[in-house]
Design an enzyme around this catalytic site. Structure first.
Site, mmCIF file in Angstrom:
data_model
loop_
_atom_site.group_PDB
_atom_site.id
_atom_site.type_symbol
_atom_site.label_atom_id
_atom_site.label_comp_id
_atom_site.label_asym_id
_atom_site.label_seq_id
_atom_site.Cartn_x
_atom_site.Cartn_y
_atom_site.Cartn_z
ATOM 1 N N GLY A 175 20.386 -29.843 138.599
ATOM 2 C CA GLY A 175 21.315 -30.551 139.452
ATOM 3 C C GLY A 175 21.927 -29.674 140.523
ATOM 4 O O GLY A 175 21.346 -29.440 141.578
ATOM 5 N N ARG A 176 23.139 -29.153 140.251
ATOM 6 C CA ARG A 176 23.874 -28.411 141.279
ATOM 7 C C ARG A 176 23.152 -27.161 141.759
ATOM 8 O O ARG A 176 23.398 -26.693 142.872
ATOM 9 C CB ARG A 176 25.266 -28.051 140.751
ATOM 10 C CG ARG A 176 26.173 -29.255 140.623
ATOM 11 C CD ARG A 176 27.590 -28.858 140.250
ATOM 12 N NE ARG A 176 28.438 -30.038 140.159
ATOM 13 C CZ ARG A 176 29.744 -30.011 139.933
ATOM 14 N NH1 ARG A 176 30.358 -28.827 139.765
ATOM 15 N NH2 ARG A 176 30.446 -31.120 139.865
ATOM 16 N N TYR A 233 27.262 -46.143 134.680
ATOM 17 C CA TYR A 233 27.108 -47.181 135.678
ATOM 18 C C TYR A 233 26.629 -48.500 135.047
ATOM 19 O O TYR A 233 26.571 -48.622 133.834
ATOM 20 C CB TYR A 233 26.222 -46.679 136.807
ATOM 21 C CG TYR A 233 26.817 -45.435 137.445
ATOM 22 C CD1 TYR A 233 28.104 -45.469 137.983
ATOM 23 C CD2 TYR A 233 26.144 -44.215 137.447
ATOM 24 C CE1 TYR A 233 28.684 -44.331 138.529
ATOM 25 C CE2 TYR A 233 26.724 -43.078 137.994
ATOM 26 C CZ TYR A 233 27.994 -43.144 138.526
ATOM 27 O OH TYR A 233 28.579 -42.021 139.052
ATOM 28 N N ARG A 286 16.190 -43.614 133.724
ATOM 29 C CA ARG A 286 17.075 -42.534 133.298
ATOM 30 C C ARG A 286 18.090 -43.046 132.277
ATOM 31 O O ARG A 286 18.694 -44.105 132.457
ATOM 32 C CB ARG A 286 17.825 -41.922 134.476
ATOM 33 C CG ARG A 286 18.651 -40.705 134.013
ATOM 34 C CD ARG A 286 19.271 -39.931 135.132
ATOM 35 N NE ARG A 286 19.795 -38.663 134.625
ATOM 36 C CZ ARG A 286 20.439 -37.784 135.368
ATOM 37 N NH1 ARG A 286 20.649 -38.016 136.650
ATOM 38 N NH2 ARG A 286 20.889 -36.656 134.837
ATOM 39 N N GLN A 329 16.316 -43.068 143.266
ATOM 40 C CA GLN A 329 17.028 -43.650 142.131
ATOM 41 C C GLN A 329 17.747 -44.927 142.560
ATOM 42 O O GLN A 329 18.531 -44.924 143.510
ATOM 43 C CB GLN A 329 18.043 -42.664 141.561
ATOM 44 C CG GLN A 329 18.677 -43.174 140.267
ATOM 45 C CD GLN A 329 19.781 -42.276 139.767
ATOM 46 O OE1 GLN A 329 20.850 -42.230 140.370
ATOM 47 N NE2 GLN A 329 19.535 -41.569 138.674
#
Length: 364
Positions: free
Chosen positions: A314-315, A183, A230, A102
């Protein structure tokens, strides 16, 4: 976590790549690079441990010095960076996995305390985010960023393209451009952070222009089949507000659909936008399911039923190197340890046990 329908574990194709299953390891910042941004040997082991994912998306990596999200975040603009990422790609491929990297720029969520000397955070407009950012001294208020000039924006597009070329040269299977989660590219999309009146702001087309330009430049550099994007419509992280996410993201996706990119990675909103984007997008759709009842495997199966091709975790991947096996067999999951999320060494990073080593355990 009960076992999921078989479709989650069936092999599939992503462009010209064969994937072992439909489970994607989401990009998650872990801050284990060397101080200069070079990926470490520990990072290669971490990603290699998770190579049974259908696809790994390696953590957000800045293409220029001012794009770092925090201390010890990885970069990709020097030969040393490229060599470090090559070791990661080689380890994942040696264990049978597939990996994209990414590319992200923190924008106004960077801070002078961890950027190289003389480098200041940048953004579409000189508006500080009303939030705290991570620094070596702890969480501090975000600073007022420098508003990028037209020439600086053009240079940034080139920097993304060059970093993508380095990623492929390092052996990555492709890159995911990060236009989500607060971001820089997301800051350009959000009308409360982007108050420009030039071609990079103003109306919806103007606010989407930078993301379109970066994506096109990367696709031209490495091929659209190695390029992904994304998005996270309506995400308020980093003090962002999008007045009309439906208009913003349908415009963005319609602009990029003809390129034939590898995939679109969409964080579901739980609104009509989800189905609309699926209808607009002609290639692979990776989905991060909207929050549900906590049963991630069931949520993944439901996402596939709604039209997703791949599902992002994810986690759960963070804490379970063998997540695919655990989901397939219904084994208990390890508990993620917050103290190991950002920075440090192996603890809470590469020392989570597999199911055969310790079922559903926290790291001691």
């Amino acid at each position: 976590m009960p076992g999921a329908p078989g479709t989650l574990f069936e092999p599939t194709r992503l462009g010209d790549l064969n994937l072992a299953n439909r489970m994607v390891m989401a990009p998650m910042s872990r801050a284990r690079a060397h101080t200069d941004g070079t990926p470490s040997a520990l990072m290669a082991e971490y990603y290699g441990q998770r190579a049974t994912a259908g696809l790994i998306v390696a953590e957000g990596t800045h293409p220029v010095p001012g794009g770092a999200i925090g201390p010890d975040a990885p970069g990709l603009f020097t030969d040393a960076h490229q060599d470090g990422w090559a070791a990661v790609a080689d380890t994942v491929h040696a264990r049978g996995g597939r990996i994209f990297l990414q590319l992200m720029h923190a924008g106004r969520l960077a801070h002078p305390d961890f950027l190289p000397g003389g480098v200041h955070p940048v953004a579409p407009s000189a508006l500080a985010a009303r939030t705290l950012v991570h620094t070596p001294a702890g969480r501090v208020p975000a600073v007022t960023p420098h508003a990028l000039t037209d020439d600086e924006i053009e240079d940034l597009v080139t920097a993304f393209s060059r970093a993508a070329g380095r990623a492929v040269a390092a052996g990555m299977d492709g890159v995911e451009i990060h236009a989500a989660n607060g971001y820089l590219l997301h800051q350009f999309l959000a009308d409360n952070a982007n108050t420009r009146t030039d071609r990079w702001g103003g109306d919806t087309e103007g606010r989407t222009r930078l993301t379109v330009a970066v994506t096109r430049a990367v696709a031209e550099a490495i091929g659209p089949h190695r390029t992904a994007l994304r998005i996270s419509p309506g995400n308020t992280f980093g003090d962002l507000t999008e007045t009309d996410p439906y208009a913003t993201y349908t415009t963005l996706v319609a602009s990029l659909a003809p390129l034939g990119l590898a995939y679109l990675h969409h964080t579901e909103t739980g609104t009509a936008l989800d189905a609309t984007l699926r209808a607009l997008w002609p290639t692979t759709l990776v989905v991060t399911p909207a929050p549900g009842d906590g049963d991630k495997t069931r949520a993944a199966a439901q996402a596939l039923g709604r039209g997703a091709d791949l599902v992002s975790f994810g986690r759960d991947f963070l804490a379970n190197p063998d997540l695919v096996t655990r989901c397939r067999t219904g084994s208990p999951l390890n508990t993620p340890l917050a103290e190991g999320f950002y920075g440090g060494g192996p603890h809470g990073y590469t020392d989570y046990p597999t199911a055969s080593e310790g079922r559903g355990a926290a790291v001691a």
